[in-house]
Write a protein that holds these residues in place. Structure first.
Motif, PDB file in Angstrom:
ATOM      1  N   CYS A 269       0.856  -1.182   0.000  1.00  0.00           N
ATOM      2  CA  CYS A 269       0.000   0.000   0.000  1.00  0.00           C
ATOM      3  C   CYS A 269       0.892   1.232   0.000  1.00  0.00           C
ATOM      4  CB  CYS A 269      -0.872  -0.023   1.260  1.00  0.00           C
ATOM      5  SG  CYS A 269      -1.731   1.521   1.553  1.00  0.00           S
ATOM      6  N   CYS A 270       0.559   2.218  -0.824  1.00  0.00           N
ATOM      7  CA  CYS A 270       1.330   3.463  -0.822  1.00  0.00           C
ATOM      8  C   CYS A 270       0.387   4.614  -0.531  1.00  0.00           C
ATOM      9  CB  CYS A 270       2.016   3.669  -2.177  1.00  0.00           C
ATOM     10  SG  CYS A 270       2.944   5.222  -2.229  1.00  0.00           S
ATOM     11  N   LYS A 271       0.758   5.485   0.394  1.00  0.00           N
ATOM     12  CA  LYS A 271      -0.028   6.701   0.628  1.00  0.00           C
ATOM     13  C   LYS A 271       0.909   7.914   0.624  1.00  0.00           C
ATOM     14  CE  LYS A 271      -0.509   5.727   5.619  1.00  0.00           C
ATOM     15  NZ  LYS A 271       0.315   6.764   6.202  1.00  0.00           N
ATOM     16  N   HIS A 272       1.819   7.882  -0.328  1.00  0.00           N
ATOM     17  CA  HIS A 272       2.792   8.964  -0.387  1.00  0.00           C
ATOM     18  C   HIS A 272       2.283  10.186  -1.154  1.00  0.00           C
ATOM     19  CE1 HIS A 272       6.569   6.310   0.573  1.00  0.00           C
ATOM     20  NE2 HIS A 272       5.558   6.107   1.387  1.00  0.00           N
ATOM     21  N   CYS A 273       1.072  10.106  -1.744  1.00  0.00           N
ATOM     22  CA  CYS A 273       0.507  11.307  -2.359  1.00  0.00           C
ATOM     23  C   CYS A 273      -1.004  11.154  -2.438  1.00  0.00           C
ATOM     24  CB  CYS A 273       1.120  11.565  -3.740  1.00  0.00           C
ATOM     25  SG  CYS A 273       0.329  10.648  -5.075  1.00  0.00           S
ATOM     26  N   SER A 274      -1.679  12.229  -2.771  1.00  0.00           N
ATOM     27  CA  SER A 274      -3.150  12.184  -2.742  1.00  0.00           C
ATOM     28  C   SER A 274      -3.757  11.699  -4.053  1.00  0.00           C
ATOM     29  CB  SER A 274      -3.701  13.554  -2.354  1.00  0.00           C
ATOM     30  OG  SER A 274      -3.514  14.443  -3.426  1.00  0.00           O
ATOM     31  N   MET A 275      -2.928  11.203  -4.995  1.00  0.00           N
ATOM     32  CA  MET A 275      -3.512  10.473  -6.139  1.00  0.00           C
ATOM     33  C   MET A 275      -3.945   9.098  -5.651  1.00  0.00           C
ATOM     34  SD  MET A 275      -1.094  11.412  -9.384  1.00  0.00           S
ATOM     35  CE  MET A 275       0.518  11.113  -8.673  1.00  0.00           C
ATOM     36  N   GLY A 276      -3.375   8.685  -4.521  1.00  0.00           N
ATOM     37  CA  GLY A 276      -3.722   7.394  -3.908  1.00  0.00           C
ATOM     38  C   GLY A 276      -4.598   7.644  -2.719  1.00  0.00           C
ATOM     39  N   PRO A 277      -4.509   6.919  -1.635  1.00  0.00           N
ATOM     40  CA  PRO A 277      -3.626   5.766  -1.462  1.00  0.00           C
ATOM     41  C   PRO A 277      -3.883   4.665  -2.501  1.00  0.00           C
ATOM     42  CG  PRO A 277      -4.649   6.395   0.628  1.00  0.00           C
ATOM     43  CD  PRO A 277      -5.314   7.189  -0.430  1.00  0.00           C
ATOM     44  N   CYS A 278      -2.802   3.992  -2.898  1.00  0.00           N
ATOM     45  CA  CYS A 278      -2.888   2.927  -3.887  1.00  0.00           C
ATOM     46  C   CYS A 278      -2.601   1.585  -3.228  1.00  0.00           C
ATOM     47  CB  CYS A 278      -1.879   3.161  -5.006  1.00  0.00           C
ATOM     48  SG  CYS A 278      -2.127   4.730  -5.848  1.00  0.00           S
ATOM     49  N   ARG A 279      -3.513   0.627  -3.472  1.00  0.00           N
ATOM     50  CA  ARG A 279      -3.314  -0.720  -2.915  1.00  0.00           C
ATOM     51  C   ARG A 279      -3.028  -1.658  -4.065  1.00  0.00           C
ATOM     52  NH1 ARG A 279      -7.825  -2.057   1.241  1.00  0.00           N
ATOM     53  NH2 ARG A 279      -8.043  -3.811  -0.155  1.00  0.00           N
TER      54      ARG A 279
ATOM     55  N   VAL B  34      -1.295   4.731  -9.189  1.00  0.00           N
ATOM     56  CA  VAL B  34      -1.781   5.717 -10.163  1.00  0.00           C
ATOM     57  C   VAL B  34      -0.602   6.364 -10.892  1.00  0.00           C
ATOM     58  CG1 VAL B  34      -3.026   7.918 -10.385  1.00  0.00           C
ATOM     59  CG2 VAL B  34      -3.927   6.132  -8.875  1.00  0.00           C
ATOM     60  N   CYS B  35       0.509   6.617 -10.174  1.00  0.00           N
ATOM     61  CA  CYS B  35       1.694   7.238 -10.793  1.00  0.00           C
ATOM     62  C   CYS B  35       2.513   6.229 -11.588  1.00  0.00           C
ATOM     63  CB  CYS B  35       2.568   7.869  -9.727  1.00  0.00           C
ATOM     64  SG  CYS B  35       3.309   6.645  -8.625  1.00  0.00           S
ATOM     65  N   GLY B  36       2.138   4.967 -11.492  1.00  0.00           N
ATOM     66  CA  GLY B  36       2.900   3.928 -12.194  1.00  0.00           C
ATOM     67  C   GLY B  36       3.892   3.207 -11.305  1.00  0.00           C
TER      68      GLY B  36
ATOM     69  N   ALA C 265       9.952  -1.027  -1.388  1.00  0.00           N
ATOM     70  CA  ALA C 265      11.277  -0.509  -1.013  1.00  0.00           C
ATOM     71  C   ALA C 265      11.135   0.841  -0.321  1.00  0.00           C
ATOM     72  CB  ALA C 265      12.176  -0.389  -2.244  1.00  0.00           C
ATOM     73  N   ARG C 266      10.223   1.681  -0.831  1.00  0.00           N
ATOM     74  CA  ARG C 266      10.025   2.992  -0.196  1.00  0.00           C
ATOM     75  C   ARG C 266       9.490   2.814   1.226  1.00  0.00           C
ATOM     76  NH1 ARG C 266       7.340   6.387  -5.137  1.00  0.00           N
ATOM     77  NH2 ARG C 266       5.477   5.365  -4.373  1.00  0.00           N
ATOM     78  N   ASN C 267       8.513   1.922   1.397  1.00  0.00           N
ATOM     79  CA  ASN C 267       7.952   1.717   2.741  1.00  0.00           C
ATOM     80  C   ASN C 267       9.007   1.162   3.699  1.00  0.00           C
ATOM     81  OD1 ASN C 267       5.470   2.610   1.891  1.00  0.00           O
ATOM     82  ND2 ASN C 267       4.607   0.573   1.553  1.00  0.00           N
TER      83      ASN C 267
ATOM     84  N   ALA D  31      10.051   9.801  -1.417  1.00  0.00           N
ATOM     85  CA  ALA D  31       8.837  10.595  -1.643  1.00  0.00           C
ATOM     86  C   ALA D  31       8.293  10.305  -3.044  1.00  0.00           C
ATOM     87  CB  ALA D  31       9.164  12.078  -1.496  1.00  0.00           C
ATOM     88  N   MET D  32       7.067  10.716  -3.293  1.00  0.00           N
ATOM     89  CA  MET D  32       6.426  10.493  -4.598  1.00  0.00           C
ATOM     90  C   MET D  32       7.303  11.042  -5.740  1.00  0.00           C
ATOM     91  SD  MET D  32       4.541  12.005  -7.210  1.00  0.00           S
ATOM     92  CE  MET D  32       4.135  10.960  -8.592  1.00  0.00           C
ATOM     93  N   GLY D  33       7.556  10.177  -6.715  1.00  0.00           N
ATOM     94  CA  GLY D  33       8.203  10.646  -7.934  1.00  0.00           C
ATOM     95  C   GLY D  33       9.693  10.887  -7.840  1.00  0.00           C
TER      96      GLY D  33
HETATM   97 FE1  SF4 Z   1       1.962   6.192  -4.057  1.00  0.00          FE
HETATM   98 FE2  SF4 Z   1       2.093   6.701  -6.658  1.00  0.00          FE
HETATM   99 FE3  SF4 Z   1      -0.231   5.968  -5.523  1.00  0.00          FE
HETATM  100 FE4  SF4 Z   1       0.820   8.392  -5.003  1.00  0.00          FE
HETATM  101  S1  SF4 Z   1       0.067   7.608  -6.954  1.00  0.00           S
HETATM  102  S2  SF4 Z   1      -0.053   6.977  -3.527  1.00  0.00           S
HETATM  103  S3  SF4 Z   1       3.009   7.896  -5.000  1.00  0.00           S
HETATM  104  S4  SF4 Z   1       1.653   4.735  -5.740  1.00  0.00           S
END
Ligand code: SF4
Ligand code: MSK
Length: 653
Positions: free
Chosen positions: A52-62, A74-76, A84-86, A202-204
């Protein structure tokens, strides 16, 4: 009609009899403990596997954990980037905790030298000179104060240095350091490394799991060989380098007829001040006038371990017992500083009318009484706490139930003492250890460390794993809550040699040491790094830390600090097994990188097992693999270190 779920039996939640008794009492008293909440709150499977990533508001992405490569964020971002980031942010947080603690100790050292703190002094000037010399600070003909000030300025670089290698890398075995230099992971100051890791995760930003892992290692090394190591050395210089001391542990150390004060946390400063304050005749008289026989200071968790190794102070238990000890009703005050303090301690303390006191501005708890510890006048805070505890003793209202259980063991095995123990006052050396590893009496050395966790039966994996290791002639070094698990089980005394395999038992009997050596708090894992470096320096077991027949394990870990510790051991060249859970998604490239590729690159590697027997099997297999590579896989018969041997070994050392 909904079916009521029966709570787990206390015996299924903990091996600690005292804690089990207190779980039963808490349930009768209507007090909820973290064991009950862990039972009721199932871990989120997406978070558990770090998908799960919640590093930006395009997500959180599961990302789907069953088929990790089906989806991207969402960012790919791929599962490898996200995991690795977590993982990296856990290492950053753990490193920040240890290094901030270490920096506070260094600031205290500075203020002792410049005379701003007068309640503490330099207790171990020999260690001060040794540390200074290890960092190439001139000492010849110089006075203590000027060497100490130079040491302070040199060690400050551990935290603040923007470029270049931190001072403590001078202690790293040359081949290991060469590997780090080639990989570009020699740490700069911890602030720089943590900042860069937070930026890169961080995101990106950094989206290559292998490149992220390099910065993870560099940051973790700034902890183990930096912040943590400075903290241990400064604590030794200020409060004395530990030597073996017999300590009584478990909840039976509480006394019904005394003012019981539990000091819980990680910084030794408050507990050192409390020891001075509790000996004050005025406060003793106040306690006597209140009807108490004495003031009973008791440690818990890591500050307790730190101080018990130096003063033999009794210790009531580890992380999973900090609420349970309050349930006894016998605690007249609990003080806390930083790290591993459960927020609900306040609620449990309230239920039993125990004053609950925070003492560090970094770690306040809503509703708790805060008495700030001022390092320049630590006795003010300590006195105030003792007076509060005496007042509570006088007005005890609730029935008290103290578990009768205690155990005795030997603790306080600093590297300095181990050298002395093995080689004597004039020939202090790790040579006999290396020699006994080479001749096969000891197969290798294991570090068993880390937390307890309500998702794992308290203490059970620590005890079973250590028993299995010593049975197989593996010497065990311990720190943190793991050390207390074994202490309560009575495995830290010389009697534990009866459970060791024949080779290890023989060495233990000859030297007069237990097969399980307690080295202190979780920040003192740096002592294990120094012990391993000493084994490399003595020779016969390879050129780098990665060559040694050693392994590490945190079977019941819970804290981000444990992940930072694991990573600094892996980056240093050690095989590290974690139990209970591991925060990555299975079947990913990042998993393979941590569990396999790092070793091929000349580092250590991670492994995971949930069963302590399996953890032991993995560690033993690794140690035997290293023995084979070193060509010492067959035992060589040799008479165990008599004086003649010792002299000949020293001549070659
Ligand atoms: Fe993380 Fe990318 Fe989803 Fe943002 S869009 S929460 S950086 S995976
Ligand atoms: S206290 S980090 S539970 S060892 Fe150091 Fe124990 Fe782990 Fe906290």
């Amino acid at each position: 009609m909904s079916k009521t779920i029966e709570p787990k039996k206390p015996q299924d939640l903990t091996m600690c009899e005292s804690t089990a008794q207190m779980i039963t009492k808490a349930r009768k008293d209507g007090v909820e403990l973290f064991f009950d909440r862990a039972d009721a709150m199932k871990p989120c499977p997406i978070g558990e596997s770090s998908a799960c990533c919640k590093h930006c508001s395009m997500g959180p992405c599961r990302l789907n954990v069953n088929s990790p490569y089906d989806r991207v964020g969402v960012c790919g971002a791929t599962i490898d980037t996200i995991a690795a980031r977590n993982f990296g942010r856990m290492v950053a947080a753990g490193t920040a905790a240890h290094t901030d603690h270490g920096m506070a100790m260094l600031e205290l050292f500075r203020d002792v030298i410049n005379g701003k703190v007068i309640d503490f002094s330099i207790k171990d000037p020999i260690k001060l000179f040794e540390v200074a010399e290890s960092l190439e600070i001139p000492t010849e003909g110089r006075d203590l104060k000027s060497v100490a000030m130079d040491l302070y300025h040199e060690l400050e670089r551990t935290y603040t240095q923007v470029e270049g290698e931190i001072p403590m890398v001078k202690r790293v075995p040359p081949k290991t350091l060469e590997r780090w230099r080639a990989a570009g992971i020699v740490p700069r100051g911890a602030m720089r490394e943590i900042m860069e890791l937070m930026h890169r995760t961080a995101m990106g930003v950094d989206q290559d799991y292998e490149n992220i892992t390099k910065q993870i290692s560099r940051t973790a090394l700034a902890d183990g060989w930096g912040g943590s190591m400075v903290s241990t050395d400064i604590s030794d210089i200020l409060f004395g380098t530990p030597t073996p001391v017999e300590v009584e542990v478990d909840m039976g150390v509480l006394k019904e007829d005394q003012v019981n004060i539990i000091v819980h946390g990680h910084e030794p400063i408050l507990l050192e001040a409390m020891i001075i304050a509790a000996a004050d005749p005025t406060l003793k008289e106040m306690a006597h006038n209140a009807g108490a026989k004495d003031i009973n200071l008791v440690g818990m968790c890591c500050s307790g371990l730190d101080v018990m190794s130096r003063h033999g102070l009794p210790h009531a238990g580890n992380f999973s017992s900090t609420e349970a000890v309050l349930v006894t009703g016998a605690v007249d005050a609990m003080t806390v500083d930083i790290q591993c303090i459960k927020q609900d301690l306040k609620k449990v303390a309230d239920h039993y009318d125990t004053p609950f006191i925070t003492t560090n501005y970094r770690a306040m708890i809503e509703g708790a009484t805060h008495i700030q510890l001022d390092e320049r006048d630590p006795l003010k805070c300590a006195d105030e706490i003792i007076i509060k505890a005496i007042t509570r003793f006088k007005s005890r209202r609730n029935p008290i139930q103290i578990p009768r259980k205690t155990a005795r063991g030997i603790h306080g095995f600093s590297v300095e003492y181990i050298k002395y123990m093995l080689g004597g006052a004039f020939r202090g050396s790790f040579t006999p250890l290396n020699e006994n590893i080479i001749n096969g009496r000891i197969r290798g050395v294991a570090g068993v460390v880390g937390c307890t966790n309500p998702r794992s039966k308290q203490d059970a994996s620590h005890i079973e794993l250590v028993k299995e290791l010593i049975k197989n002639d593996i010497l065990v070094l311990q720190t943190g809550c793991s050390q207390m698990a074994l202490a309560k089980a009575g495995l830290t005394g010389p009697g534990a040699a009866a459970l060791a395999g024949p080779g290890l038992a023989e060495v233990c009997e000859t030297v007069g040491m237990p097969p399980v050596l307690g080295m202190g708090a979780c920040v003192d894992n740096s002592r294990i790094l120094i012990a391993a470096s000493e084994m490399v320096r003595i020779g016969g077991l390879g050129d780098s830390l990665a060559d040694l027949p050693v392994a590490g394990c945190a079977p019941e870990w819970m804290s981000e600090k444990a992940i930072a510790i694991g990573q600094y051991f892996v980056a240093s060249g050690v095989y590290v097994v974690f139990g209970h859970t591991f925060p990555i998604t299975k079947g990913t490239k990042f998993e393979k990188h941590l569990f396999d590729d790092l070793e091929k690159l000349g580092f250590g590697k991670w492994a995971f097992a949930s069963d302590p027997k399996e953890m032991a099997r993995l560690m033993i297999a690794h140690i035997e693999k290293k023995r084979k590579i070193l060509g010492i896989d067959k035992s060589r018969d040799r008479v165990l270190i008599d004086m003649a041997d010792r002299r000949s070994l020293d001549a070659t050392a």
